[in-house]
Design a protein around this motif. Structure first.
Motif, mmCIF file in Angstrom:
data_model
loop_
_atom_site.group_PDB
_atom_site.id
_atom_site.type_symbol
_atom_site.label_atom_id
_atom_site.label_comp_id
_atom_site.label_asym_id
_atom_site.label_seq_id
_atom_site.Cartn_x
_atom_site.Cartn_y
_atom_site.Cartn_z
ATOM 1 N N SER A 182 -15.660 53.060 -7.356
ATOM 2 C CA SER A 182 -14.650 53.811 -6.792
ATOM 3 C C SER A 182 -14.994 54.022 -5.229
ATOM 4 O O SER A 182 -15.958 53.577 -4.696
ATOM 5 C CB SER A 182 -14.773 55.373 -7.315
ATOM 6 N N THR A 183 -13.968 54.304 -4.542
ATOM 7 C CA THR A 183 -13.987 54.407 -2.942
ATOM 8 C C THR A 183 -14.256 55.809 -2.984
ATOM 9 O O THR A 183 -13.188 56.824 -2.907
ATOM 10 C CB THR A 183 -12.677 54.077 -2.485
ATOM 11 N N ILE A 184 -15.473 56.315 -2.309
ATOM 12 C CA ILE A 184 -15.860 57.634 -1.933
ATOM 13 C C ILE A 184 -16.511 57.760 -0.937
ATOM 14 O O ILE A 184 -16.970 56.545 -0.188
ATOM 15 C CB ILE A 184 -16.622 58.249 -3.434
ATOM 16 N N SER A 185 -17.009 58.811 -0.496
ATOM 17 C CA SER A 185 -17.598 59.046 0.785
ATOM 18 C C SER A 185 -19.087 58.342 0.627
ATOM 19 O O SER A 185 -19.674 58.540 -0.341
ATOM 20 C CB SER A 185 -17.929 60.442 0.907
ATOM 21 N N PRO A 186 -19.705 57.778 1.691
ATOM 22 C CA PRO A 186 -21.031 57.044 1.460
ATOM 23 C C PRO A 186 -21.894 57.972 1.445
ATOM 24 O O PRO A 186 -23.113 57.950 0.490
ATOM 25 C CB PRO A 186 -21.347 56.412 2.847
ATOM 26 N N ASP A 187 -21.715 59.583 1.929
ATOM 27 C CA ASP A 187 -22.826 60.352 1.694
ATOM 28 C C ASP A 187 -22.825 60.850 0.236
ATOM 29 O O ASP A 187 -23.903 61.137 -0.373
ATOM 30 C CB ASP A 187 -22.280 61.767 2.514
ATOM 31 N N THR A 188 -21.570 61.068 -0.400
ATOM 32 C CA THR A 188 -21.668 61.058 -1.803
ATOM 33 C C THR A 188 -22.281 60.224 -2.567
ATOM 34 O O THR A 188 -23.001 60.464 -3.501
ATOM 35 C CB THR A 188 -20.100 61.371 -2.323
ATOM 36 N N SER A 189 -22.061 58.900 -2.385
ATOM 37 C CA SER A 189 -22.673 57.777 -2.995
ATOM 38 C C SER A 189 -24.294 57.959 -2.980
ATOM 39 O O SER A 189 -25.154 57.740 -3.974
ATOM 40 C CB SER A 189 -22.523 56.175 -2.415
ATOM 41 N N CYS A 190 -24.794 58.318 -1.670
ATOM 42 C CA CYS A 190 -26.171 58.421 -1.607
ATOM 43 C C CYS A 190 -26.765 59.708 -2.241
ATOM 44 O O CYS A 190 -27.804 59.475 -3.110
ATOM 45 C CB CYS A 190 -26.731 58.794 -0.037
ATOM 46 N N THR A 191 -26.062 60.780 -2.375
ATOM 47 C CA THR A 191 -26.245 62.026 -3.027
ATOM 48 C C THR A 191 -26.490 61.932 -4.460
ATOM 49 O O THR A 191 -27.305 62.166 -5.275
ATOM 50 C CB THR A 191 -25.456 63.167 -2.681
ATOM 51 N N LEU A 192 -25.329 61.017 -4.881
ATOM 52 C CA LEU A 192 -25.624 60.782 -6.537
ATOM 53 C C LEU A 192 -26.565 59.718 -6.750
ATOM 54 O O LEU A 192 -27.135 60.005 -7.874
ATOM 55 C CB LEU A 192 -23.977 60.290 -6.819
ATOM 56 N N ALA A 193 -26.850 58.724 -6.082
ATOM 57 C CA ALA A 193 -27.904 57.887 -6.412
ATOM 58 C C ALA A 193 -29.143 58.496 -6.266
ATOM 59 O O ALA A 193 -29.987 58.249 -7.039
ATOM 60 C CB ALA A 193 -27.647 56.755 -5.222
ATOM 61 N N GLU A 194 -29.072 59.641 -5.427
ATOM 62 C CA GLU A 194 -30.701 60.457 -5.433
ATOM 63 C C GLU A 194 -30.694 61.279 -6.711
ATOM 64 O O GLU A 194 -31.818 61.301 -7.278
ATOM 65 C CB GLU A 194 -30.649 61.168 -4.278
ATOM 66 N N ALA A 195 -29.539 61.847 -7.192
ATOM 67 C CA ALA A 195 -29.764 62.621 -8.559
ATOM 68 C C ALA A 195 -30.039 61.781 -9.429
ATOM 69 O O ALA A 195 -30.937 62.228 -10.415
ATOM 70 C CB ALA A 195 -28.438 63.089 -8.689
ATOM 71 N N ALA A 196 -29.438 60.501 -9.311
ATOM 72 C CA ALA A 196 -29.848 59.549 -10.792
ATOM 73 C C ALA A 196 -31.426 59.226 -10.612
ATOM 74 O O ALA A 196 -31.771 58.979 -11.481
ATOM 75 C CB ALA A 196 -28.891 58.332 -10.537
ATOM 76 N N ARG A 197 -31.827 58.906 -9.480
ATOM 77 C CA ARG A 197 -33.339 58.333 -9.150
ATOM 78 C C ARG A 197 -34.178 59.489 -9.615
ATOM 79 O O ARG A 197 -35.041 59.415 -10.369
ATOM 80 C CB ARG A 197 -33.350 58.176 -7.422
#
Ligand SMILES: NC(=O)c1ccc[n+]([C@@H]2O[C@H](COP(=O)([O-])OP(=O)(O)OC[C@H]3O[C@@H](n4cnc5c(N)ncnc54)[C@H](OP(=O)(O)O)[C@@H]3O)[C@@H](O)[C@H]2O)c1
Length: 295
Positions: free
Chosen positions: A96-111
């Motif tokens: 999806s096209t979303i904020s880079p900040d949200t991409s990073c926050t979600l990747a961290e939650a997944a990590r």
């Protein structure tokens, strides 16, 4: 064995992308909030998940292709969301096209849960999604990019590695700034032409012959000529994207005066209820503001 893919989000883009994965021989299970859209793909031979859990469990890759930050957050970290069911080594790919900040926050939650998540938004609209001609813009670990190469090749003509998590989402905002501004520029030129009383068809012929021509103008020409705007890329998504661009610019000091002005046009079109129509409807908005009535 071909990869087992869970595909979540079957809108204008997600449906043709999932179909192309299926055609390329991947084992695709689809899920959509509104179940009817998944049923249509079931009729074309794709597996339809009975629940979100069904779309996520025992997959090699889970893809999300959803509207905006809110939808992606809800689907991934919300109650009963993707991360409630996912187990390593399944890879989570948000396209999806979303904020880079949200991409990073979600990747961290997944990590934190031992899951690798990457951002891989796409450049290209529904025609490119249908013909597997998308350009995939990737942010995340390099080895995962290599691992996903075959899957990306089933949906796109090129995949570009931009760097760490969030870089794909940043690249997507870069290209959509240009897209939004191009549409605004074409629309303003056409408004001036109308005011001059020039024939629109001949003006479009001129634009397509000129050095500033682009495939994009060719895609949008039918809408601009007929003033009918069935959504390939809904105006609400372009409005969202320019909003994300300006939010990032506020943080990093980019000076983008023309983008801010274009955003106003898209906002005015939103205010006038044109959100679900194609982004090219910004032309209709400017015609209206200029006192030119629909042909
Ligand atoms: N269209 C284009 O030309 C294009 C090109 C490049 C990138 N993009 C980007 O790709 C993404 C998808 O675009 P699209 O054109 O396919 O959008 P779309 O046709 O509007 O589809 C949006 C999808 O998101 C789902 N969704 C929305 N809110 C949700 C929520 N709260 N919970 C669960 N699912 C939700 C919708 O489910 P329902 O069916 O239940 O509503 C639908 O499956 C967007 O980020 C867009 O900016 C679009």
């Amino acid at each position: 064995m071909s990869k087992r893919i869970g595909f979540i989000g079957l809108g204008n883009m997600g449906s043709p992308m999932a179909i192309n994965l299926h055609k390329a021989g991947f084992d695709v299970t689809v899920y959509n909030r509104t179940a009817d859209k998944a049923k249509v793909l079931g009729e074309q031979g794709l597996q339809v998940a009975e629940s979100l859990e069904d779309a996520v469990r025992e997959k090699d890759v889970v893809i999300t292709m959803l509207s905006n930050d809110e939808a992606v957050e809800q689907m991934i970290v919300g109650d009963g969301g993707v991360l409630d069911y996912m187990e390593a080594p399944t890879i989570l790919v948000d396209m999806s096209t979303i904020s880079p900040d949200t991409s990073c926050t979600l990747a961290e939650a997944a990590r934190e849960m031992g899951i690798t998540m990457v951002d891989a938004p796409v450049s290209g609209s529904t025609n490119a999604a249908e013909s597997a001609g998308l350009v995939i813009l990737y942010g995340g670990p390099r080895d995962v990019f290599d691992e996903l190469a075959e899957m990306f090749a089933a949906m796109g003509k090129a995949s570009l590695y931009f760097g760490e998590n969030g870089s794909g989402s940043k690249a997507k905002l870069v290209i959509n700034l240009l897209l939004g501004m191009t549409m605004q520029g074409i629309s303003e030129s056409l408004v001036l032409a109308e005011k001059f009383g020039l024939e629109r068809t001949t003006v479009l012929d001129m634009m397509q012959q000129a050095a500033v021509s682009s495939p994009f103008l060719g895609f949008k020409r039918p809408s601009l000529e007929t003033e009918a705007y069935p959504a390939a890329f809904a105006l609400k998504h372009m409005h969202k994207d320019l909003g994300l661009v300006l939010e990032q610019a506020r943080h990093n000091g980019s000076i983008l005066p023309a983008t801010a002005a274009a955003y106003q046009s898209y906002t005015a079109a939103m205010n006038h209820g044109l959100d679900e129509q194609d982004m090219a409807v910004v032309f209709a908005e400017l015609l209206n503001q200029s006192g030119v009535s629909k042909k």
